[in-house]
Design an enzyme around this catalytic site. Structure first.
Site, PDB file in Angstrom:
ATOM      1  N   LYS A  65      28.476  39.212  45.885  1.00 56.65           N
ATOM      2  CA  LYS A  65      28.702  37.818  45.588  1.00 56.65           C
ATOM      3  C   LYS A  65      28.932  36.946  46.569  1.00 56.65           C
ATOM      4  O   LYS A  65      28.546  35.738  46.127  1.00 56.65           O
ATOM      5  CB  LYS A  65      30.252  38.027  44.756  1.00 56.65           C
ATOM      6  CG  LYS A  65      30.095  38.811  43.229  1.00 56.65           C
ATOM      7  CD  LYS A  65      31.254  38.827  42.751  1.00 56.65           C
ATOM      8  CE  LYS A  65      31.257  39.824  41.376  1.00 56.65           C
ATOM      9  NZ  LYS A  65      32.559  39.572  40.648  1.00 56.65           N
ATOM     10  N   ALA A 130      38.113  39.472  44.477  1.00 60.05           N
ATOM     11  CA  ALA A 130      38.399  39.289  43.112  1.00 60.05           C
ATOM     12  C   ALA A 130      39.657  38.341  43.190  1.00 60.05           C
ATOM     13  O   ALA A 130      39.500  37.674  42.072  1.00 60.05           O
ATOM     14  CB  ALA A 130      38.644  40.774  42.798  1.00 60.05           C
ATOM     15  N   ASN A 150      50.027  40.576  49.015  1.00 54.80           N
ATOM     16  CA  ASN A 150      48.868  41.362  49.302  1.00 54.80           C
ATOM     17  C   ASN A 150      49.510  42.517  50.400  1.00 54.80           C
ATOM     18  O   ASN A 150      50.216  42.221  51.145  1.00 54.80           O
ATOM     19  CB  ASN A 150      47.847  40.408  49.885  1.00 54.80           C
ATOM     20  CG  ASN A 150      46.556  41.484  50.486  1.00 54.80           C
ATOM     21  OD1 ASN A 150      46.065  42.183  49.544  1.00 54.80           O
ATOM     22  ND2 ASN A 150      46.131  41.287  51.368  1.00 54.80           N
TER      23      ASN A 150
HETATM   24  P1  ATR Z   1      37.422  42.806  45.771  1.00 48.51           P
HETATM   25  O1  ATR Z   1      36.150  42.222  45.943  1.00 48.51           O
HETATM   26  O2  ATR Z   1      37.413  43.846  44.971  1.00 48.51           O
HETATM   27  O3  ATR Z   1      38.567  41.869  45.918  1.00 48.51           O
HETATM   28  P2  ATR Z   1      37.959  43.279  48.604  1.00 48.51           P
HETATM   29  O4  ATR Z   1      37.563  41.937  48.926  1.00 48.51           O
HETATM   30  O5  ATR Z   1      37.742  44.614  49.630  1.00 48.51           O
HETATM   31  O6  ATR Z   1      37.374  43.743  47.294  1.00 48.51           O
HETATM   32  O7  ATR Z   1      39.603  43.286  48.275  1.00 48.51           O
HETATM   33  C1  ATR Z   1      40.358  44.369  47.876  1.00 48.51           C
HETATM   34  C2  ATR Z   1      42.083  43.963  47.878  1.00 48.51           C
HETATM   35  O8  ATR Z   1      42.225  45.121  47.219  1.00 48.51           O
HETATM   36  C3  ATR Z   1      42.414  43.632  49.025  1.00 48.51           C
HETATM   37  O9  ATR Z   1      43.356  42.471  48.659  1.00 48.51           O
HETATM   38  C4  ATR Z   1      42.965  44.921  49.546  1.00 48.51           C
HETATM   39  O10 ATR Z   1      44.219  44.649  50.317  1.00 48.51           O
HETATM   40  P3  ATR Z   1      44.083  44.373  51.976  1.00 48.51           P
HETATM   41  O11 ATR Z   1      43.946  43.052  52.302  1.00 48.51           O
HETATM   42  O12 ATR Z   1      45.515  44.658  52.557  1.00 48.51           O
HETATM   43  O13 ATR Z   1      42.912  45.347  52.492  1.00 48.51           O
HETATM   44  C5  ATR Z   1      43.492  45.386  48.239  1.00 48.51           C
HETATM   45  N1  ATR Z   1      43.865  46.870  48.299  1.00 48.51           N
HETATM   46  C6  ATR Z   1      42.873  47.895  48.309  1.00 48.51           C
HETATM   47  N2  ATR Z   1      43.412  48.906  48.395  1.00 48.51           N
HETATM   48  C7  ATR Z   1      44.624  48.862  48.401  1.00 48.51           C
HETATM   49  C8  ATR Z   1      45.834  49.789  48.256  1.00 48.51           C
HETATM   50  N3  ATR Z   1      45.754  50.914  48.330  1.00 48.51           N
HETATM   51  N4  ATR Z   1      47.076  48.947  48.055  1.00 48.51           N
HETATM   52  C9  ATR Z   1      47.261  47.816  48.257  1.00 48.51           C
HETATM   53  N5  ATR Z   1      45.956  46.815  48.204  1.00 48.51           N
HETATM   54  C10 ATR Z   1      44.936  47.467  48.309  1.00 48.51           C
END
Ligand code: ATR
Length: 271
Positions: A65, A130, A150
């Site tokens: 994206k 997202a 977050n």
């Molecule tokens: P997307 O396009 O799905 O948003 P991304 O840009 O990689 O993917 O973002 C993933 C989001 O999910 C982030 O906010 C991430 O938190 P971090 O910024 O701390 O990495 C969050 N996320 C992923 N796994 C997580 C978990 N186990 N607990 C809490 N937040 C999580």
């Protein structure tokens, strides 16, 4: 015959062809919609090939994206606000990039779930692509507060700062998960990818106000966030299937200038 596609990596799981074919049948439009797997280092080449093959447009999914945003010759305001593109239109004067994710979420919440956002206290969990894609469309619905939490606090702060700089928003707050203790929200949206790894976020009890809606942008599985909302006795729980169909409807409308009905397609996918 007009051709469209969803481009992703992976893309096999995508429901977009099913949705767009259902829209086409319903509205009497003649089109074909395919799945296209782009190599991780070959997104631009894939788009160029589709364009050269006479495709009229494409949806873009993970992880392309941001590349789609960079590649587009023109961007809609929605795409500029999101900083990402999920819909491409191949026009005679170049590639137009749009983003229908945010409007898809808002349409699902307002119309399918009949949950007005105006004046509500909203909590957005996550600060990745997202979350960023839905932030401004949510703010446009005039909630009284939009709180971002977050796991990595700095990312939430940076996302809030970008929105404040671009749109002068004073209704945004940033909290760590722990600092949410004692706060209650009318709507809590999970925009993290934590459901993919089945990991629970350390969310405190009492996060939901009476009559609150818990919304997980993921669909097709019972995520730990949904389990947490059930444990908190939330009555209104939704997954992201409605958003998926609504964002597709908005893309379909921008390509075909015909607005399909979404309810029958959501029902079809659920069954
Ligand atoms: P997307 O396009 O799905 O948003 P991304 O840009 O990689 O993917 O973002 C993933 C989001 O999910 C982030 O906010 C991430 O938190 P971090 O910024 O701390 O990495 C969050 N996320 C992923 N796994 C997580 C978990 N186990 N607990 C809490 N937040 C999580």
């Amino acid at each position: 015959m007009d051709y469209y596609a969803v481009i992703g990596h992976p893309v096999e799981h995508s429901k977009s062809p099913l949705i767009h074919q259902a829209f086409a049948k319903q509205t009497g439009q003649v089109l074909e919609y395919n799945k296209v797997l782009a190599p991780l280092d070959g997104f631009a080449a894939t788009v160029a090939q589709l364009h050269a093959d006479g495709y009229k447009g494409a949806n873009v999914t993970v992880p392309f994206k941001f590349e789609a945003y960079a590649l587009a010759d023109q961007l809609t305001t929605r795409a500029l606000n999101a900083g990402a593109v999920n819909t491409l239109s191949f026009l005679p004067d170049g590639v137009l990039g749009d983003n229908t994710d945010g409007i898809g979420l808002v349409q699902d919440i307002l119309h399918n779930l009949e949950f007005p956002l105006q004046g509500k206290r909203v909590l957005l969990l996550g600060a990745g692509g997202a979350a960023e894609g839905v932030l401004y469309p949510l703010l446009e619905q005039a909630p009284s507060l939009l709180c971002i939490a977050n796991r990595t606090h700095d990312k939430a702060t940076a996302m809030a700062a970008r929105a404040q700089k671009q749109h002068g928003e004073s209704r945004i707050e940033v909290h760590s998960f722990e600092a949410l203790t004692g706060e209650a929200f009318d709507l809590v949206i999970n925009a993290t990818s934590s459901g993919l790894s089945n990991e629970a976020m350390p969310l405190p009890a009492g996060l939901f106000a009476p009559q609150a809606l818990a919304y997980d942008m993921m669909y097709g599985r019972e995520t730990p966030f949904i389990a947490y909302a059930r444990q908190e006795k939330v009555q209104h729980i939704a997954d992201g299937l409605g958003m998926l169909v609504e964002q597709a409807a908005e893309a379909f409308y921008s390509w075909r200038k015909v607005r399909p009905l979404t309810a029958p397609v959501i029902k079809q996918l659920r069954s």
